[in-house]
Design a protein around this motif. Structure first.
Motif, PDB file in Angstrom:
ATOM      1  N   ASP A 141      -5.725  -2.801  -3.237  1.00  0.00           N
ATOM      2  CA  ASP A 141      -4.766  -3.873  -2.985  1.00  0.00           C
ATOM      3  C   ASP A 141      -4.623  -4.660  -4.286  1.00  0.00           C
ATOM      4  O   ASP A 141      -5.348  -4.407  -5.255  1.00  0.00           O
ATOM      5  CB  ASP A 141      -5.209  -4.756  -1.815  1.00  0.00           C
ATOM      6  CG  ASP A 141      -6.592  -5.353  -2.010  1.00  0.00           C
ATOM      7  OD1 ASP A 141      -6.998  -5.557  -3.183  1.00  0.00           O
ATOM      8  OD2 ASP A 141      -7.270  -5.638  -1.010  1.00  0.00           O
ATOM      9  N   PHE A 166       3.972   0.735  -5.248  1.00  0.00           N
ATOM     10  CA  PHE A 166       3.055   1.252  -4.222  1.00  0.00           C
ATOM     11  C   PHE A 166       1.700   1.519  -4.869  1.00  0.00           C
ATOM     12  O   PHE A 166       1.609   2.220  -5.878  1.00  0.00           O
ATOM     13  CB  PHE A 166       3.625   2.524  -3.600  1.00  0.00           C
ATOM     14  CG  PHE A 166       4.906   2.282  -2.857  1.00  0.00           C
ATOM     15  CD1 PHE A 166       4.899   1.711  -1.592  1.00  0.00           C
ATOM     16  CD2 PHE A 166       6.129   2.595  -3.431  1.00  0.00           C
ATOM     17  CE1 PHE A 166       6.075   1.465  -0.906  1.00  0.00           C
ATOM     18  CE2 PHE A 166       7.315   2.363  -2.761  1.00  0.00           C
ATOM     19  CZ  PHE A 166       7.286   1.793  -1.495  1.00  0.00           C
ATOM     20  N   ASP A 220       0.854  -1.189   0.000  1.00  0.00           N
ATOM     21  CA  ASP A 220       0.000   0.000   0.000  1.00  0.00           C
ATOM     22  C   ASP A 220       0.889   1.238   0.000  1.00  0.00           C
ATOM     23  O   ASP A 220       2.015   1.199   0.510  1.00  0.00           O
ATOM     24  CB  ASP A 220      -0.901   0.017   1.248  1.00  0.00           C
ATOM     25  CG  ASP A 220      -1.904  -1.128   1.233  1.00  0.00           C
ATOM     26  OD1 ASP A 220      -2.139  -1.693   0.147  1.00  0.00           O
ATOM     27  OD2 ASP A 220      -2.444  -1.462   2.305  1.00  0.00           O
ATOM     28  N   GLY A 221       0.350   2.349  -0.532  1.00  0.00           N
ATOM     29  CA  GLY A 221       1.149   3.559  -0.607  1.00  0.00           C
ATOM     30  C   GLY A 221       1.133   4.388   0.661  1.00  0.00           C
ATOM     31  O   GLY A 221       1.741   5.469   0.694  1.00  0.00           O
ATOM     32  N   ASP A 222       0.478   3.912   1.722  1.00  0.00           N
ATOM     33  CA  ASP A 222       0.408   4.691   2.963  1.00  0.00           C
ATOM     34  C   ASP A 222       1.682   4.525   3.780  1.00  0.00           C
ATOM     35  O   ASP A 222       2.637   3.869   3.367  1.00  0.00           O
ATOM     36  CB  ASP A 222      -0.822   4.285   3.780  1.00  0.00           C
ATOM     37  CG  ASP A 222      -0.818   2.788   4.127  1.00  0.00           C
ATOM     38  OD1 ASP A 222       0.226   2.117   3.950  1.00  0.00           O
ATOM     39  OD2 ASP A 222      -1.872   2.283   4.568  1.00  0.00           O
ATOM     40  N   ARG A 223       1.689   5.139   4.960  1.00  0.00           N
ATOM     41  CA  ARG A 223       2.884   5.109   5.808  1.00  0.00           C
ATOM     42  C   ARG A 223       3.256   3.678   6.200  1.00  0.00           C
ATOM     43  O   ARG A 223       4.427   3.310   6.195  1.00  0.00           O
ATOM     44  CB  ARG A 223       2.639   5.946   7.069  1.00  0.00           C
ATOM     45  CG  ARG A 223       3.833   5.960   8.022  1.00  0.00           C
ATOM     46  CD  ARG A 223       3.558   6.809   9.244  1.00  0.00           C
ATOM     47  NE  ARG A 223       3.355   8.211   8.882  1.00  0.00           N
ATOM     48  CZ  ARG A 223       3.095   9.171   9.781  1.00  0.00           C
ATOM     49  NH1 ARG A 223       2.983   8.856  11.073  1.00  0.00           N
ATOM     50  NH2 ARG A 223       2.941  10.417   9.383  1.00  0.00           N
ATOM     51  N   ALA A 224       2.252   2.862   6.517  1.00  0.00           N
ATOM     52  CA  ALA A 224       2.539   1.473   6.904  1.00  0.00           C
ATOM     53  C   ALA A 224       3.157   0.700   5.746  1.00  0.00           C
ATOM     54  O   ALA A 224       4.086  -0.097   5.938  1.00  0.00           O
ATOM     55  CB  ALA A 224       1.249   0.788   7.364  1.00  0.00           C
ATOM     56  N   GLY A 225       2.645   0.949   4.534  1.00  0.00           N
ATOM     57  CA  GLY A 225       3.197   0.270   3.366  1.00  0.00           C
ATOM     58  C   GLY A 225       4.637   0.647   3.111  1.00  0.00           C
ATOM     59  O   GLY A 225       5.470  -0.201   2.769  1.00  0.00           O
ATOM     60  N   ARG A 226       4.951   1.928   3.279  1.00  0.00           N
ATOM     61  CA  ARG A 226       6.328   2.368   3.054  1.00  0.00           C
ATOM     62  C   ARG A 226       7.262   1.885   4.160  1.00  0.00           C
ATOM     63  O   ARG A 226       8.433   1.604   3.921  1.00  0.00           O
ATOM     64  CB  ARG A 226       6.377   3.890   2.900  1.00  0.00           C
ATOM     65  CG  ARG A 226       5.703   4.334   1.599  1.00  0.00           C
ATOM     66  CD  ARG A 226       5.857   5.792   1.278  1.00  0.00           C
ATOM     67  NE  ARG A 226       5.266   6.049  -0.039  1.00  0.00           N
ATOM     68  CZ  ARG A 226       5.915   5.962  -1.185  1.00  0.00           C
ATOM     69  NH1 ARG A 226       7.202   5.627  -1.184  1.00  0.00           N
ATOM     70  NH2 ARG A 226       5.315   6.185  -2.336  1.00  0.00           N
ATOM     71  N   GLU A 234      -4.295   4.599  -2.620  1.00  0.00           N
ATOM     72  CA  GLU A 234      -4.984   4.439  -1.340  1.00  0.00           C
ATOM     73  C   GLU A 234      -6.300   3.682  -1.527  1.00  0.00           C
ATOM     74  O   GLU A 234      -7.058   3.937  -2.458  1.00  0.00           O
ATOM     75  CB  GLU A 234      -5.262   5.809  -0.732  1.00  0.00           C
ATOM     76  CG  GLU A 234      -5.863   5.729   0.659  1.00  0.00           C
ATOM     77  CD  GLU A 234      -6.053   7.110   1.283  1.00  0.00           C
ATOM     78  OE1 GLU A 234      -6.681   7.191   2.349  1.00  0.00           O
ATOM     79  OE2 GLU A 234      -5.569   8.098   0.682  1.00  0.00           O
TER      80      GLU A 234
END
Length: 579
Positions: free
Chosen positions: A340, A334, A304-310, A337
């Motif tokens: 998946d 990524f 995912d492109g969010d903070r958790a994904g990065r 939002e």
């Protein structure tokens, strides 16, 4: 696990025909005494992969792949070590020592594997009778073929369905609990761990079911996914969901796509993207990274492109960097939002997903972009900060072109100096000790002696231990002594086995390169040339000892020598004069 005797391995490799073994999988062409082909472990246009029947090993001058017949079976057929040994033994008509086989085939472990597989079969049968579970899979567009391919099942609602079906006696109950299929409450009551969930069996590299992941059907239930706990069969940091299915679909895997969930793997496969695997509820580990690159040269991490994904992507970077040998590539994709891999591939199909992969961010770019997020490269302070962050990470990359290019890129961004030149890998790696040691001659006698032993290990048997030159203070002497002692212990050892013995040591790469070279001159003269090189090293050892004793005399006079040292010095001086 029992250890297979070295003598058996040496005998097995001596009887095996490595040319026949590799030739059955890769088209080989004869070139002089060796055979060549395009390397099966990386893409190339011209052949750089060689197989030597005399040395009994293979080597690729392009990507550095090398090893024995056993190593080839492990890398090409993707077998574990014991499985590769047993396969080669079967082909050569040999039997793995009975004690080794019996100790590895623990009856208790075999029963555990069998019972976990029986649980997988039970879940598959339950799926056929559950309209609710089938409706869920229908809604996710998972057809019958894909369900069969991944052995998807269903764990019935209720606390005792699996226990009543398989736990027919106390021993089986204990095995099911050891396999992580039961839970136990505070009062000691045992009940089914997985209830009212779509079940995804997890397979090991031999295709055996070792664990499960369960997905809830009720969207309000939690946890959404439930995995088997760590057991003696299952270690989540070492396994990848879907890898077994990828291996069955591809003899040579072009790439691997790492996603986060079971349904992501299944959905991608359903739509024709059949090289996806998933970590099992954990960040990418070092074992995952090694397993990924053992199976494919290119690895795409899809998050995912969010903070958790990065954050998950950065964990992958840290695990991958120390394994980025030349020829390997890592990329990061990524997703938007709320999306998946499952939702993307259903909307855009395989072509759309492939297009996104083509636009994925290369490891090198992601690393420097991430490190420079809050850095002002317009100032010296900012450049210094980026360099300080990058240096410990770049130091983890194995020596090679990629490591040099990454250092070059850091220099372009910051101006910080280029990587120090690597030591000459053509000379065995060993620093000279301090003191009055005899300097190495222009022609490296040590390197010559090692080269002869790598070409024909049996030449070592022409020398009689103990070796006088062993105390000589010169680079490579300890390695030469190690080689001679190893050959004396294992007289039938081949070149390939000799090199594999040093796997993991600093000298391994230099030995590999030296063994892959062809020595000039007549093979019949190698014995005399080796003896001559050893003779010269012995004489240098005598001169070194004379220098050591004369240094004592120079500092404290002749009286500083013991009676034994005085006699030794006179004897050495007489000996050197005669020579």
């Amino acid at each position: 696990m029992a250890r297979i005797p070295d003598a058996f391995i040496d005998d097995l490799l001596a009887r095996a025909d490595i040319v026949e073994l590799i030739g059955a999988r890769v088209p080989l062409k004869r070139q002089g005494k060796e055979y060549s082909a395009r390397c099966p472990f990386h893409d190339e246009r011209s052949p750089s992969f060689t197989v030597s029947p005399t040395k009994q090993f293979y080597h690729c001058f392009g990507c550095g792949a090398h090893g024995t017949a056993i190593k080839f079976l492990m890398e090409y057929d993707r077998l574990e070590f014991l499985d590769a040994v047993e396969e080669l033994a079967r082909q050569t008509g040999m039997e793995v020592p009975r004690d080794t086989r019996q100790r590895n085939a623990n009856p208790d472990s075999q029963d555990l594997y069998a019972l976990v597989d029986a649980a997988a079969q039970f879940f598959r049968k339950q799926l056929a009778t559950s309209s609710k579970a089938q409706a869920y899979l229908d809604g996710r567009q998972v057809d019958a073929d894909t369900r069969a391919r991944f052995s998807i099942g269903y764990a019935p609602d209720g606390f005792n369905a699996l226990r009543d079906a398989l736990g027919t006696d106390e021993r089986r109950m204990k095995l099911l609990e050891r396999a992580g299929l039961f839970s136990r409450n505070d009062s000691g009551r045992v009940y089914d761990k997985f209830r009212d969930r779509v079940m995804f069996p997890i397979h090991d590299r031999r295709g055996r079911t070792i664990a499960f992941g369960g997905r809830v059907l009720d969207k309000d239930a939690s946890p959404k996914y439930l995995n088997s706990p760590e057991t003696e069969l299952f270690h989540k940091g070492r396994e990848l969901y879907g890898l077994w299915q990828v291996r069955q679909a591809h003899k040579q895997i072009p790439r691997l796509i790492v996603v986060e969930g079971y349904m992501d793997v299944v959905a991608l496969a359903q739509h024709g993207v059949d090289t996806a695997v998933a970590t099992l509820g954990t960040a990418t580990t070092a074992d995952h990274a090694e397993l990924l690159f053992r199976n494919a040269p290119d690895v795409y991490f899809c998050f995912d492109g969010d903070r958790a994904g990065r954050a998950a992507a950065w964990k992958a970077v840290e695990s991958v960097l120390p394994r980025m040998k030349d020829g390997r590539q890592a990329f990061f994709l990524f997703l938007p939002e709320g999306e998946d891999p499952d939702s993307i591939v259903r909307k855009e199909g395989a072509e759309g997903f492939d297009a996104r992969l083509r636009d994925a961010t290369a490891l090198s770019q992601f690393l420097f972009d991430s490190l420079g997020t809050d850095v002002n490269l317009g100032t010296l302070e900012g450049k210094g900060r980026l360099a300080e962050r990058a240096k410990p990470l770049l130091a983890q990359i194995p020596d090679g072109a990629f490591a040099d290019l990454m250092q070059q890129r850091l220099t372009e961004l910051t101006g910080v100096g280029a990587r120090a030149s690597a030591p000459d890998t053509h000379v065995p790696v060993q620093r000279a000790r301090s003191g009055r040691g005899t300097p190495a001659p222009k022609r490296s006698l040590v390197r010559a002696a090692i080269a002869f032993l790598l070409q024909q290990p049996s030449l070592a048997l022409e020398l009689e231990p103990p070796f006088r030159f062993a105390a000589l203070q010169q680079p490579g002497i300890p390695l030469l002594v190690d080689l001679l002692q190893l050959i004396y212990q294992r007289p039938d050892i081949s070149t390939g086995s000799l090199i594999e013995h040093f796997s993991g040591r600093a000298e391994h790469e230099a030995l590999q390169k030296l063994a892959s070279q062809s020595l000039p001159g007549d093979e019949a003269k190698w014995r005399n040339e080796l003896l001559d090189a050893i003779g010269q090293l012995d004489r240098q050892m005598l001169m070194q000892r004379v220098d050591e004793l004369q240094a004592i005399v120079h500092e404290g006079g002749f009286a500083a020598l013991s009676a034994q040292e005085k006699a030794e010095l006179r004897e050495l001086q007489d000996s050197t004069r005669k020579r």
